[in-house]
Structures are given as structure tokens and as C-alpha cells.
Design a protein around this motif. Structure first.
Motif, short mmCIF file in Angstrom:
data_model
loop_
_atom_site.label_atom_id
_atom_site.label_comp_id
_atom_site.label_asym_id
_atom_site.label_seq_id
_atom_site.Cartn_x
_atom_site.Cartn_y
_atom_site.Cartn_z
N PHE B 28 -56.76 26.75 27.57
CA PHE B 28 -56.92 27.88 27.08
C PHE B 28 -57.53 28.33 25.63
N TYR B 29 -58.03 27.17 25.14
CA TYR B 29 -58.73 27.32 23.75
C TYR B 29 -59.54 28.56 23.74
N GLY B 30 -60.39 28.27 24.76
CA GLY B 30 -61.47 29.17 24.74
C GLY B 30 -60.96 30.71 25.07
N SER B 31 -60.16 30.93 25.73
CA SER B 31 -59.67 32.05 25.99
C SER B 31 -58.88 32.77 24.98
N GLN B 32 -58.12 31.76 24.20
CA GLN B 32 -57.51 32.27 22.88
C GLN B 32 -58.35 32.73 22.07
N LEU B 33 -59.42 31.89 21.57
CA LEU B 33 -60.62 32.02 20.53
C LEU B 33 -61.09 33.37 20.75
N LEU B 34 -61.52 33.58 22.20
CA LEU B 34 -62.32 34.84 22.60
C LEU B 34 -61.41 36.20 22.06
N TRP B 35 -60.34 36.00 22.64
CA TRP B 35 -59.44 37.33 22.72
C TRP B 35 -58.81 37.60 21.02
N PHE B 40 -58.49 40.77 16.59
CA PHE B 40 -58.58 40.87 15.14
C PHE B 40 -59.80 41.49 14.72
N GLY B 41 -60.95 41.48 15.49
CA GLY B 41 -62.11 42.08 15.14
C GLY B 41 -61.76 43.61 15.03
N ALA B 42 -61.00 44.10 16.33
CA ALA B 42 -60.73 45.34 16.41
C ALA B 42 -59.79 45.86 15.38
#
Lengths: 249, 184
Positions: B28-35, B40-42
Motif C-alpha cells: 500500500f505504499y503507493g496508495s498511502q503516498l498518493l493519498w 496534505f496538499g489539500a
């Protein structure tokens, strides 16, 4: 199994999404990230809705958090550091709310995954490095050569400084991750004792009082840790940003 | 899903240190990083565009308001001080003036009184002197007359006692000596 202390860190897909071969599903972790952002936003927007000259209780809390982070940043990095205030404030609030959410039973603790804390740490260090080079150019490398060191010691000190700089994102991320992980495991283990002991009958119920008391005390401690780790993360961010603004020691 | 968790619980935790321990599971690294990036960007966007400027505005406004209120208070204090000073000056002036008037009045009254007293004293002294003179005159006359009366009386007494004419010279001598004795 409910008593498995590791189970709480399990990530499960809620909405499976795949982009190419990459799994970017909306998971419980994503859900709590969204919840954290929603809670912080709601808190701050609701609190400042009245824009009261005399603050309400909620507005007072928002103002206190603002001043708290602002003073932290100003003390560590000076007035110039205030340009990074939104970043530090966002980090502090994000980590704090994520940690506090983790204190609810059955809720997921976002910061108990190293990849998340490491990403945040890299965001901080990346900001420091990029801003440092943008602002000071190659003089930013002076960060690794402290003033007042005798010439023959400079190579040694520089190596030490570089190692210490490189270890920053690691220590920053592992500190937060390990604290949240260990705290939640301990809490779960002691709570598990209560359940398994009280299944043994009257003696067991008597014996379960000790782990119950421990669980209560640990819960209080975990609330403290939840705040403290957010604070430590924010303070260290401020100090690293100070290096980007004033690279000379 | 449930079978998966069951197998995990049966396997000791140390064994799961590599692949099964969820925080180190790269699935889930990809998913965690994306979300994380999205959320955090939002958050960063919302805070830096809406919440923080608003909070800063509130705090700024309060600081300005307090500063202006303090300035106003300072101004009012200065005005009060000025008014007090004016009042003190006016009071001191009035007091000085009153004292001056009182002193002048007292002086003129004193002078007037002294004049009148002198006049009265002079008049009284004149009267006393005249009266004393008169008394002295009356006394002198009375003394003169008394001597004559005594002489006559003595002559008459001697005449009566001696039935012979008294020697006027002796009588006079006796009266004079008696008088002198009385007087001394």
C-alpha cells in the motif's frame, strides 16, 4: 482476531483503484487522512467564522494553536522563517489530528506507518534543501562547515555534519512512527490482558484490575504522546528550516 | 479476508517482521503516498489560502484595536492631566488674589483703626490733662480755704475757751504747726 496487537495497523481497501500496475486504492488509511484534513479544516473554519474581536471558546482554541506554532517558528527561525508558517502549521495540525484520531477505538492511526511519516520528513528536508540552495546558492553548503573549527578538523567535522544532516529525515520519521506504533501496541497488549484474564473467572477478574489500570494510564500517556510527537515534529521542522534560512552556524 | 487474518494470528509476530508486518508491507505504499499527497496538499492549500489569513486577520485586527485603544487612553490621560494642571493654576491664582485682597483690606483697616485710636487717645489725653488741671486747681483752692477756715475755727475755739481775745499771732503759729504735723 481482536486481541492481535498488530491487527490495528492492517490496511484494507475500501475503494479499490488501480492505475496501471500501481495499487492506489482508497483505504482505511486514506479515509483517516481525509478525516484528519476535514476535521482540521472544519475546526479552523468554524472557529474563525465569527471573526470576533472577543473570541468564542472555539475561536480562542484556534488562536492559541496559531500563536503556539507562530511563536515556535519565530523563536527557532526568526521573522524570516514566518514564510514557512503555513507549512509548519499544516504539518503540526495534520500530525496532531491524525494522532488524536488514532486514540479512538477501531480508528486507524495514520502516523503508525513509516512510509507516511517518512514522506512528511522528506517534505521538510526537501523544502530545506531546495529553499537553502535557492536562497544561498552554493553558500548553503557552508552548513556543513561550522565556523571556528581548526583547519585540520574541518574534514572530520564536515563528514559528521553531513551524516547528521542525512540522518535527519530518518530520525524525524522514525521518531514519530515508532512512538505511535509502540504506544498503540502496548495499549492493545494491556487491554488484551484484561480480556483474557477476566475470561478465567473470579480470580482472573481480580487479576485483570492491574492491566486495566495500566490501560487507563497508558491511554492518558498516549494522548500526551499524540500531542508531544506532533509538537516535536513541528519544532524540529522549525529548526531545520532555520538552517535553510541561516546556514552559517 | 478473514482467512487471511486467521493465518496471520497463528503465525508468531516475529515471523511477520518482514512481509506481514503491516507498517512495512509495501503493498500500500503507493496508495498511502498518493493519498497523503492529496490530503496534505489539500490541507496546505486550505490553510494557507483560507484559514490562516483569516486567523491572522483576526489577530491583527485585535492587536490594532488594542493599540488604538491604548493610544486613545493615553490621549485622554494627557487631556485629563492638562485639565488638572489648568485647574491647579486657576486655583493657585485665585488663592493668591484672595490673599492679596485680604491683606490689603487688613492693612487699610489696621491703618484706619490706628488713626482712630490715636485720635481718640489724643482726645482722651487732652481731657485727662484738663481734668487733672481742674482737680489741681480745685484742690489748691480748697486747701487755701481749709487753712482759713481752720484758722477762724481755732481762733473761735480759743476765744470761746479763753473768753479773751486770742492772740492772733499765736493762733496762727499753732495752726500752722498743727497743720504741718498733720501733713507730715
Amino acid at each position: 482476531m481482536a486481541t492481535d496487537p498488530i491487527h490495528q495497523f492492517q490496511i484494507s481497501r475500501i475503494v479499490p483503484i488501480e492505475v496501471g500496475s500501481l495499487d492506489v486504492s482508497f483505504t482505511n488509511s486514506s479515509l483517516f487522512m481525509v478525516a484528519t484534513v476535514a476535521a482540521v479544516t472544519l475546526f479552523l473554519v468554524l472557529a474563525t467564522r465569527g471573526r470576533g474581536l472577543v473570541p468564542t471558546r472555539l475561536q480562542s482554541m484556534a488562536e492559541i494553536s496559531y500563536e503556539f506554532v507562530a511563536n515556535m517558528l519565530r523563536d527557532a527561525a526568526g521573522t524570516e522563517g514566518m514564510r514557512f508558517f503555513p507549512l509548519v502549521f499544516s504539518l503540526f495540525m495534520f500530525v496532531l489530528f491524525a494522532n488524536l484520531f488514532g486514540m479512538f477505538p477501531y480508528f486507524f492511526t495514520v502516523m503508525s506507518h513509516l512510509i507516511v511519516t517518512f514522506a512528511l520528513a522528506m517534505l521538510v528536508i526537501g523544502t530545506v534543501v531546495i529553499y537553502g540552495f535557492m536562497r544561498h546558492g552554493l553558500k548553503f553548503l557552508g552548513l556543513f562547515v561550522p565556523h571556528g573549527v581548526p583547519g585540520y578538523l574541518i574534514p572530520l567535522v564536515t563528514v559528521i555534519e553531513i551524516i547528521s544532516f542525512l540522518s535527519r529525515p530518518i530520525s524525524l520519521s522514525i521518531r514519530l512512527f515508532a512512538n505511535m506504533l509502540a504506544g498503540h501496541i502496548t495499549l492493545k497488549v494491556f487491554a488484551g490482558f484484561v480480556v483474557s484474564l477476566s475470561a478465567l473467572g473470579a480470580v482472573g477478574i481480580g487479576g485483570a484490575i492491574l492491566p486495566l489500570a495500566m490501560t487507563i494510564a497508558l491511554t492518558a500517556l498516549e494522548f500526551l504522546v499524540a500531542f508531544l510527537q506532533a509538537y516535536v515534529f513541528a519544532v524540529l521542522t522549525c529548526m531545520y528550516l532555520n538552517d535553510a534560512i541561516h546556514p552559517g552556524h | 479476508m478473514s482467512t487471511e487474518t486467521h493465518t496471520e494470528t497463528q503465525v508468531p509476530a516475529e515471523h511477520g517482521g518482514g512481509g506481514n508486518f503491516p507498517p512495512f508491507d509495501p503493498t500500500f505504499y503507493g496508495s498511502q503516498l498518493l493519498w497523503l499527497a492529496i490530503t496534505f496538499g489539500a490541507l496546505y492549500y486550505i490553510l494557507s489560502k483560507v484559514a490562516l489569513p483569516r486567523l491572522a486577520g483576526i489577530l491583527e485586527e485585535r492587536r490594532d484595536r488594542i493599540a488604538s485603544d491604548l493610544d486613545e487612553a493615553e490621549r485622554l490621560k494627557r487631556e485629563t492631566d492638562q485639565a488638572i494642571e489648568d485647574y491647579e493654576t486657576a486655583l493657585a491664582d485665585a488663592r493668591a488674589k484672595a490673599q492679596k485682597i485680604a491683606a490689603e483690606t487688613r492693612d487699610s483697616l489696621n491703618a484706619d483703626l490706628a488713626d482712630k485710636r490715636h485720635a481718640a487717645e489724643a482726645a482722651l489725653a487732652d481731657k485727662v490733662a484738663a481734668a487733672e488741671q481742674k482737680i489741681a486747681g480745685i484742690r489748691a483752692t480748697a486747701m487755701g480755704e481749709i487753712e482759713g477756715i481752720a484758722r477762724d475755727a481755732a481762733a473761735a475755739i480759743v476765744e470761746q475757751v479763753a473768753s479773751a481775745g486770742a492772740d492772733a499771732g499765736a493762733v496762727e503759729k499753732a495752726v500752722a504747726s498743727a497743720w504741718a504735723a498733720r501733713r507730715s
